[in-house]
Design a protein around this motif. Structure first.
Motif, short mmCIF file in Angstrom:
data_model
loop_
_atom_site.label_atom_id
_atom_site.label_comp_id
_atom_site.label_asym_id
_atom_site.label_seq_id
_atom_site.Cartn_x
_atom_site.Cartn_y
_atom_site.Cartn_z
N VAL A 1 45.26 8.69 44.78
CA VAL A 1 45.09 9.88 43.95
C VAL A 1 45.98 11.01 44.47
CG1 VAL A 1 43.46 11.70 43.30
CG2 VAL A 1 42.79 9.31 43.10
N GLU A 2 46.00 11.19 45.78
CA GLU A 2 46.81 12.26 46.37
C GLU A 2 48.29 12.04 46.10
OE1 GLU A 2 43.57 12.97 49.98
OE2 GLU A 2 45.46 11.90 50.35
N LEU A 3 48.76 10.81 46.29
CA LEU A 3 50.18 10.50 46.04
C LEU A 3 50.53 10.67 44.56
CD1 LEU A 3 50.86 7.36 48.26
CD2 LEU A 3 52.07 9.54 48.36
N THR A 4 49.66 10.20 43.69
CA THR A 4 49.91 10.31 42.25
C THR A 4 49.99 11.77 41.83
OG1 THR A 4 48.74 8.22 41.83
CG2 THR A 4 49.03 9.72 39.96
N THR A 5 49.07 12.58 42.30
CA THR A 5 49.06 14.00 41.94
C THR A 5 50.31 14.70 42.47
OG1 THR A 5 46.65 13.94 42.12
CG2 THR A 5 47.68 16.11 41.94
N GLY A 6 50.68 14.42 43.71
CA GLY A 6 51.88 15.03 44.26
C GLY A 6 53.12 14.65 43.49
N ALA A 7 53.25 13.38 43.13
CA ALA A 7 54.43 12.91 42.40
C ALA A 7 54.50 13.51 40.99
CB ALA A 7 54.42 11.38 42.31
N VAL A 8 53.36 13.56 40.31
CA VAL A 8 53.34 14.12 38.95
C VAL A 8 53.62 15.62 38.99
CG1 VAL A 8 51.90 14.56 36.93
CG2 VAL A 8 51.83 12.33 38.05
N LEU B 1 63.66 22.30 48.19
CA LEU B 1 62.54 22.76 48.99
C LEU B 1 61.36 23.18 48.12
CD1 LEU B 1 64.29 24.80 51.83
CD2 LEU B 1 63.12 22.59 52.03
N THR B 2 61.68 23.79 46.96
CA THR B 2 60.62 24.22 46.05
C THR B 2 59.88 23.02 45.49
OG1 THR B 2 61.96 26.14 45.44
CG2 THR B 2 60.09 25.62 44.04
N ILE B 3 60.62 21.98 45.10
CA ILE B 3 59.99 20.76 44.58
C ILE B 3 59.12 20.12 45.66
CG2 ILE B 3 60.44 18.42 43.75
CD1 ILE B 3 62.87 19.46 42.31
N LEU B 4 59.60 20.14 46.91
CA LEU B 4 58.81 19.59 48.02
C LEU B 4 57.52 20.39 48.21
CD1 LEU B 4 58.61 17.56 50.34
CD2 LEU B 4 59.88 19.18 51.77
N PHE B 5 57.63 21.70 48.09
CA PHE B 5 56.43 22.55 48.21
C PHE B 5 55.44 22.24 47.10
CE2 PHE B 5 54.15 26.40 46.92
CZ PHE B 5 53.49 26.71 48.11
N VAL B 6 55.94 22.07 45.86
CA VAL B 6 55.06 21.74 44.73
C VAL B 6 54.40 20.38 44.95
CG1 VAL B 6 55.02 21.23 42.26
CG2 VAL B 6 56.34 23.17 43.11
N ALA B 7 55.17 19.41 45.48
CA ALA B 7 54.60 18.09 45.75
C ALA B 7 53.50 18.18 46.80
CB ALA B 7 55.70 17.14 46.22
N MET B 8 53.70 19.01 47.84
CA MET B 8 52.66 19.17 48.86
C MET B 8 51.43 19.85 48.29
SD MET B 8 55.02 20.28 52.14
CE MET B 8 53.58 20.51 53.19
N ALA B 9 51.65 20.82 47.39
CA ALA B 9 50.51 21.44 46.70
C ALA B 9 49.77 20.39 45.88
CB ALA B 9 50.99 22.58 45.81
N GLY B 10 50.53 19.47 45.27
CA GLY B 10 49.90 18.39 44.52
C GLY B 10 49.05 17.48 45.39
N LEU B 11 49.50 17.24 46.62
CA LEU B 11 48.70 16.44 47.55
C LEU B 11 47.36 17.11 47.83
CD1 LEU B 11 51.38 15.30 50.19
CD2 LEU B 11 50.38 13.94 48.35
N LEU B 12 47.41 18.44 48.03
CA LEU B 12 46.17 19.19 48.30
C LEU B 12 45.24 19.17 47.09
CD1 LEU B 12 47.68 22.25 50.20
CD2 LEU B 12 46.30 20.41 51.18
#
Length: 251
Positions: free
Chosen positions: A77-84, A2-13
């Motif tokens: 860009v959003e997907l790349t940032t979230g994944a990284v 769940l934490t990794i998912l939250f970080v990925a969503m923050a990356g999308l933003l």
């Protein structure tokens, strides 16, 4: 998980904000003030038009107001940032070292997409990278100050020599970008990032030449390859070094 998912969503933003940087910075516009607008009709966008990925899918890649095509660069860009972001959190866990490399990732993503579109890396972006990188070097002792400066000098120096040898085929922005990477990653990984990026750029250039997509004198933006080299050096640098040493029979 769940934490990794939250970080990925923050990356999308954060990726949504990076899209603003990528569009506005080369045009000399402010990236801090002013609401987002459609590049085609200049209509100010509502908040529900700016939800990362979701708005693009719902609108089917078209502006709600003028029907103009929205560049696929925005969701990419959003997907790349979230994944990284997710990958860095998985590797490092929470802490200031994570914050440092999240900033480096944002810097590299912005530089890469600007270079792809405009064949330049704005000095304002480079200055921000050097300023923040220097701040982390002084306050966060993940690497020593000497390692950071040696990383910056060796990475930028290699590209400077290549620029001299190629008579200008390597731009000043690429040299400055390499300095930022070296400042963040230190010695020897900053130099390794540049070497890896040059290898990837050479392979891509040969592939594009073979397909006749580009000619020998056509420019090739280097920032995306330097960024990819930095990621490779960060995630797999020690393994690659051990593999290469094994080939040479060292160690």
């Amino acid at each position: 998980m769940l934490t990794i998912l939250f970080v990925a969503m923050a990356g999308l933003l954060i990726g949504s904000f990076l899209n603003v940087v990528i569009y506005r910075l080369p045009r000399g516009e402010t990236v801090v003030f002013g609401r987002s607008y459609c590049p085609g009709c200049r209509r100010v966008l509502a908040w529900y038009d700016l939800i990362p990925l979701v708005s693009y899918i719902i609108l089917r890649g078209r502006c709600r107001y003028c029907g103009g095509r929205i560049s696929p660069r925005y969701p990419l860009v959003e997907l790349t940032t979230g994944a990284v972001f997710a990958a860095l959190f998985y590797r490092l866990g929470p802490g200031w070292v994570l914050v440092k490399y999240l900033f480096l990732a944002c810097f590299l993503i912005a530089a890469s997409f600007i270079d792809l579109e405009h064949y330049l890396i704005p000095d304002r972006l480079i200055f921000a990278g050097l300023l923040v990188g220097g701040g982390f070097l002084l306050s966060n002792r993940e690497i020593t100050i000497g390692s950071g400066f040696l990383g910056a000098l060796s990475a930028a120096g290699l590209l400077w020599l290549l620029a001299l040898a190629s008579r200008g085929n390597v731009g000043g922005g690429d040299i400055k970008l390499a300095a930022v990477v070296g400042l963040f990653m230190g010695w020897p990984w900053g130099l390794g990032a540049v070497l890896g990026g040059l290898f990837l750029a050479g392979a891509a250039g040969a592939f594009l030449l073979a397909l006749r997509v580009k000619g020998r004198k056509d420019p090739l933006p280097l920032a995306p390859f330097l960024s990819a080299g930095a990621l490779v050096a960060f995630f797999w640098g020690p393994q690659i070094l051990a593999w290469y040493a094994g080939l040479l029979g060292v160690g």
